[in-house]
Motif scaffolding. Structure first.
Motif, PDB file in Angstrom:
ATOM      1  N   ARG A  30      44.290  75.783  50.771  1.00  0.00           N
ATOM      2  CA  ARG A  30      43.914  75.543  50.052  1.00  0.00           C
ATOM      3  C   ARG A  30      43.757  74.234  49.829  1.00  0.00           C
ATOM      4  O   ARG A  30      42.868  73.556  48.741  1.00  0.00           O
ATOM      5  CB  ARG A  30      43.052  76.598  48.509  1.00  0.00           C
ATOM      6  N   TYR A  31      45.136  73.548  49.623  1.00  0.00           N
ATOM      7  CA  TYR A  31      44.782  72.017  49.389  1.00  0.00           C
ATOM      8  C   TYR A  31      44.786  70.820  50.715  1.00  0.00           C
ATOM      9  O   TYR A  31      44.932  69.664  49.997  1.00  0.00           O
ATOM     10  CB  TYR A  31      45.878  71.823  48.480  1.00  0.00           C
ATOM     11  N   TYR A  32      44.136  71.320  51.828  1.00  0.00           N
ATOM     12  CA  TYR A  32      44.129  70.937  53.121  1.00  0.00           C
ATOM     13  C   TYR A  32      42.490  70.770  53.349  1.00  0.00           C
ATOM     14  O   TYR A  32      41.754  71.223  52.965  1.00  0.00           O
ATOM     15  CB  TYR A  32      45.072  71.631  54.263  1.00  0.00           C
ATOM     16  N   ALA A  33      42.598  69.266  53.334  1.00  0.00           N
ATOM     17  CA  ALA A  33      41.288  69.173  54.225  1.00  0.00           C
ATOM     18  C   ALA A  33      41.021  69.530  55.150  1.00  0.00           C
ATOM     19  O   ALA A  33      42.444  69.740  56.673  1.00  0.00           O
ATOM     20  CB  ALA A  33      41.140  68.079  54.357  1.00  0.00           C
ATOM     21  N   ASN A  52      36.318  69.242  52.836  1.00  0.00           N
ATOM     22  CA  ASN A  52      37.629  68.973  52.023  1.00  0.00           C
ATOM     23  C   ASN A  52      37.608  70.283  51.655  1.00  0.00           C
ATOM     24  O   ASN A  52      37.219  70.891  51.718  1.00  0.00           O
ATOM     25  CB  ASN A  52      36.625  67.847  50.823  1.00  0.00           C
ATOM     26  N   TRP A  53      38.600  69.997  50.379  1.00  0.00           N
ATOM     27  CA  TRP A  53      39.759  71.240  50.130  1.00  0.00           C
ATOM     28  C   TRP A  53      38.598  72.479  49.673  1.00  0.00           C
ATOM     29  O   TRP A  53      38.796  73.192  49.768  1.00  0.00           O
ATOM     30  CB  TRP A  53      40.507  70.797  49.357  1.00  0.00           C
ATOM     31  N   SER A  54      37.701  71.925  48.759  1.00  0.00           N
ATOM     32  CA  SER A  54      37.056  72.437  47.791  1.00  0.00           C
ATOM     33  C   SER A  54      36.149  73.447  48.536  1.00  0.00           C
ATOM     34  O   SER A  54      35.071  73.879  47.914  1.00  0.00           O
ATOM     35  CB  SER A  54      36.583  72.287  46.346  1.00  0.00           C
ATOM     36  N   GLY A  55      35.337  72.535  49.800  1.00  0.00           N
ATOM     37  CA  GLY A  55      34.067  72.969  50.288  1.00  0.00           C
ATOM     38  C   GLY A  55      32.922  72.210  49.798  1.00  0.00           C
ATOM     39  O   GLY A  55      31.962  72.240  50.199  1.00  0.00           O
ATOM     40  N   ASN A  74      38.673  80.182  51.239  1.00  0.00           N
ATOM     41  CA  ASN A  74      39.919  79.614  50.468  1.00  0.00           C
ATOM     42  C   ASN A  74      40.524  81.298  50.346  1.00  0.00           C
ATOM     43  O   ASN A  74      42.233  80.979  50.603  1.00  0.00           O
ATOM     44  CB  ASN A  74      40.367  79.007  49.687  1.00  0.00           C
ATOM     45  N   ALA A  75      39.778  82.009  49.728  1.00  0.00           N
ATOM     46  CA  ALA A  75      40.784  83.315  49.301  1.00  0.00           C
ATOM     47  C   ALA A  75      41.035  83.463  50.822  1.00  0.00           C
ATOM     48  O   ALA A  75      41.906  84.906  50.693  1.00  0.00           O
ATOM     49  CB  ALA A  75      39.633  83.814  48.274  1.00  0.00           C
ATOM     50  N   LYS A  76      40.803  83.666  51.954  1.00  0.00           N
ATOM     51  CA  LYS A  76      40.252  83.728  52.918  1.00  0.00           C
ATOM     52  C   LYS A  76      41.755  83.366  54.313  1.00  0.00           C
ATOM     53  O   LYS A  76      41.880  83.916  54.416  1.00  0.00           O
ATOM     54  CB  LYS A  76      39.488  84.931  53.713  1.00  0.00           C
TER      55      LYS A  76
END
Length: 123
Positions: A30-33, A52-55, A74-76
């Protein structure tokens, strides 16, 4: 360490759609672009899209802007590339990539790559 596995490639007629998926391993995903790149026969690998990491921030190559959409869950541990209005020139092997840096996603420099999935668009 992040491992990436792409799926969803195939053969489609011009004007059609495909959705590529990238499954990532690793608790720090979840921290990766994340990005998608492609390489056509006889050509260098080129950037397609990044997120980016958050979308919350995305960036596209001019050649696919308005036709492709990158997203992530990110949850998946998943990244997607929805490709619409496909053209024969979109034919290539598509690669998922991960970048741990916090810089501009437009100039991402991936550290991890998937094995690629073939997309073929017939005219």
């Amino acid at each position: 360490q992040v491992q990436l596995v792409e799926s969803g490639g195939g053969l489609v007629q011009a004007g059609g759609s495909l959705r590529l998926s990238c499954a990532a391993s690793g608790r720090t995903f979840r921290y990766y672009a994340m990005g998608w790149f492609r390489q056509a026969p006889g050509k260098e690998r080129e950037f397609v899209a990044a997120i980016n990491w958050s979308g919350g921030n995305t960036y596209y190559a001019d050649s696919v802007k308005g036709r492709f959409t990158i997203s992530r869950a990110n949850a998946k541990n998943m990244v997607y590339l929805q490709m619409n209005s496909l053209k024969p020139e979109d034919t290539a092997v598509y690669y998922c990539a991960a970048d741990s840096g916090q810089g501009d996603i437009a100039t991402m420099t991936p550290e991890y790559w998937g094995q690629g999935t073939q997309v073929t668009v017939s005219s």
